[in-house]
Design an enzyme around this catalytic site. Structure first.
Site, PDB file in Angstrom:
ATOM      1  CB  THR A 405      -6.527   0.110 -23.955  1.00 22.25           C
ATOM      2  OG1 THR A 405      -6.206  -0.192 -25.298  1.00 22.25           O
ATOM      3  CG2 THR A 405      -7.745  -0.685 -23.557  1.00 22.25           C
ATOM      4  CB  SER A 470      -4.913  -8.399 -25.610  1.00 24.08           C
ATOM      5  OG  SER A 470      -4.008  -8.819 -26.582  1.00 24.08           O
TER       6      SER A 470
HETATM    7  N1  GLU Z   1      -5.316  -2.686 -29.179  1.00 25.06           N
HETATM    8  C1  GLU Z   1      -5.148  -3.555 -28.053  1.00 25.06           C
HETATM    9  C2  GLU Z   1      -6.126  -4.696 -28.074  1.00 25.06           C
HETATM   10  O1  GLU Z   1      -7.244  -4.557 -28.516  1.00 25.06           O
HETATM   11  C3  GLU Z   1      -5.255  -2.862 -26.751  1.00 25.06           C
HETATM   12  C4  GLU Z   1      -4.173  -1.886 -26.572  1.00 25.06           C
HETATM   13  C5  GLU Z   1      -3.908  -1.471 -25.148  1.00 25.06           C
HETATM   14  O2  GLU Z   1      -4.337  -2.148 -24.222  1.00 25.06           O
HETATM   15  O3  GLU Z   1      -3.286  -0.427 -24.942  1.00 25.06           O
HETATM   16  O4  GLU Z   1      -5.766  -5.720 -27.615  1.00 25.06           O
END
Ligand code: GLU
Length: 589
Positions: A405, A470
């Site tokens: 992310t 998150s």
């Molecule tokens: N897939 C995660 C989310 O949407 C984020 C992953 C990350 O921060 O690397 O919470």
């Protein structure tokens, strides 16, 4: 194009030794820079902070060319898709919080990936009701959600863009075609992806590991297929992506990879054509003299940040120093209680009426805070019973592992602000590619179990549903004017990083440089995690011992936060990028 001078800087960076490849684990969703480097900061009337120098420079050039913060987001995101594909791109999803200065209004655009209408509700469990190993699931075609980033950029541009859509693609097309000098993190991420498993993706291997080895450090890395995708998207707009050639090629690529014997159900042309960005209502709460706003469900991160701040405010009263154990204890407890709620109550509101209002009400937060003890930690706290939850009988989601992310913040010359978090989930997502784009594995953010002992899990898998996230982009106001914007990658720990940073920036008046570079504390249900290689003991205060005395079980871990922050101070915006990644802050005077 004068901003391409930064290539030189990238070259200088490349002469530094490549740090060791870090472990992949829950707290290190991507690789971690083993040596922290200097914090990048910049101040001025317009500021850009992104995870990569080339993206920051491109976004700033867009602002210099008369673009709005939204145009700069599009430029930055398309460049990041080329130069930081391990973390975000057109094949992923994103959340945008946008402050429109002229209209004095705050907007939340949800470009989260969506499960296919074909998805099977038990796709992550075996017939023996065992959950799939997470790593295996990340490689599966079933983990790919309908990408939302492109639709978000299009809608954001429709509402807030000033330049022509296609103008925001020039730099990314150039970089994908002519190539860019790979950054150390980019190369490290390829090694990490290799360890996670890439044998399922011939396209990944031929692009990122030609002849089995890493791209050369000093040779421009090109992605001609992505250049063509970007060119077509620049020309054809959203229809090209969701209904046109890009869509058809994507489905054909998935079809080719589908094992004819398997039961794999992945996205279809109809799913792509049906994808819609959702306009959400931002969630806000007062925190002392500020108003803190973030992203609502399907993010659980925004709720967690607001709850943790509210709880901490109640517990800490005026006890505002990092030199007291009380501060660290209350911060850890506030995060732990907020986590208990998010793993229980949050999911896409399309499936359940999430008791959002109840979770953020003062009386509820004070009641939760009052059940936290001053002198003893509460391990595995229960979720609370917010108003509106009377008829909901959920089971809490067991924690899954995981996570690529990126976060960026941009303020333009007119005072419009973008706080934008974008993701492909794991490093390089599912490692499946189409048209040079990384395809996400975001559906592994759903609970792998859909119920426990007959009670449903709020974040269970359902067709057309968005997995809980998150990601928590934040904008803070004082006296109705924006004074701070922040966000971070980091999987489940994102709200922890942001709460640490907000308390420092707001209460303790830390500058952005200090706020992004200080040690972080995080929690799990039954232990407290302190950042590795940071100083937790001074002559006046031994934080480790102090917390232990209160019953905290302490573990140490490196954190792969990537905080991007801007803060208003003395008539200017000041930005900083987290030194734990390769972020860069740049500005217009
Ligand atoms: N897939 C995660 C989310 O949407 C984020 C992953 C990350 O921060 O690397 O919470």
């Amino acid at each position: 194009m004068k901003r391409f001078k930064s290539f030189k800087l990238v070259l200088v960076l490349l002469s530094l030794p490549l740090p060791l490849i870090a472990q992949v684990n829950w707290t290190a969703p991507e690789s971690i820079d083993s040596k922290k480097t200097k914090v990048s900061t910049a101040s001025g009337r317009a500021v850009v902070v992104t995870a990569n120098q080339l993206a920051s420079d491109a976004a700033l050039a867009t602002l210099e060319g008369g673009g709005s913060a939204m145009d700069a987001v599009i430029t930055a995101q398309t460049v990041l898709a080329v130069v930081e594909p391990q973390s975000s791109g057109l094949g992923g999803g994103a959340f945008l919080l946008y402050w429109d200065q002229a209209k004095q209004s705050l907007h939340a655009l949800d470009g989260r990936e969506t499960a296919s209408a074909q998805v099977k509700e038990d796709m992550w469990t075996t017939s023996a009701k065992k959950t799939f190993p997470w790593l295996e699931a990340t490689k599966s075609l079933s983990s790919i959600g309908v990408p939302g980033t492109t639709a978000l950029l299009w809608e954001g541009h429709r509402q807030f863009g000033r330049l022509a859509w296609k103008d925001n693609f020039k730099i990314s097309i150039h970089l994908a075609e002519a190539g860019f000098i790979p950054s150390p993190r980019f190369l490290r991420s390829i090694s990490l992806a290799k360890r996670l498993g890439i044998n399922h993706s011939q396209a990944f291997k031929s692009l990122y590991l030609p002849n089995g080895s890493l791209p050369k450090k000093r040779v421009p890395f090109q992605n001609p297929k992505l250049a063509l995708t970007l060119r077509n998207l620049a020309k054809g707009g959203i229809d090209e992506f969701y209904r046109g050639e890009i869509a058809k090629n994507l489905i054909a690529d998935l079809q080719l990879q589908k094992d004819s014997n398997s039961e794999v159900r992945t996205i279809t042309l109809e799913d792509l054509a049906n994808y819609k960005v959702k306009k959400r209502q931002p969630i806000c709460r007062e925190y002392r003299s500020w108003r803190v706003c973030s992203f609502p469900p399907p993010s659980g991160g925004g709720v967690a940040v607001l709850q943790a701040l509210g709880t901490y405010e109640h517990l800490s009263k005026k006890n505002l120093s990092e030199k007291t154990i009380g501060h660290w204890h209350f911060l850890a407890e506030s995060l732990r209680f907020a986590d208990a709620d998010r793993s229980h109550w949050i999911g896409d509101p399309i499936d359940w009426p999430i008791p959002l209002k109840g979770l953020l009400e003062d009386v509820y937060i004070v009641e939760r805070a009052n059940s936290i003890q001053n002198s003893k930690t509460t391990l595995r706290p229960f979720p609370g019973n917010p108003k509106g939850s009377e008829f909901l009988h959920f089971a809490s989601q067991p924690r899954t592992a995981g996570k690529g992310t990126t976060h960026l913040v941009i303020v333009d010359l007119d005072g419009n602000i973008a706080s934008y978090t974008s993701s492909v989930e794991t490093v390089f997502g599912s490692r499946h590619l189409s048209g040079g784009m990384v395809l996400n594995n975001q559906l592994t953010d759903f609970s792998f179990l859909s119920e426990i002992s007959g009670k449903p899990i709020a974040n269970r898998i359902k067709p057309n549903k968005r997995p809980m996230s998150s990601m928590s982009p934040v904008i803070v106001f004082r006296d109705n004017r924006p004074v701070l914007a922040v966000g971070s990658p980091g999987g489940w720990l994102i709200p922890h990083y942001i709460t640490n940073t907000l308390i420092r920036s707001l209460d303790l008046k830390f500058s952005p440089r200090e706020a992004v570079s200080q040690k972080l504390i995080s929690v799990r249900p039954n232990y407290t995690v302190l950042e590795k290689n940071a100083n937790w003991s001074t002559p006046h205060l031994n934080i480790h011992e102090g917390l232990k005395r209160l019953g905290h079980h302490i573990k140490y871990s490196a954190f792969s936060s990537g905080i991007a922050i801007i803060k208003w101070h003395k008539g200017k915006w000041h930005g900083a990028a987290d030194p734990r990644r390769e972020g860069k802050a740049v500005s217009l005077p």
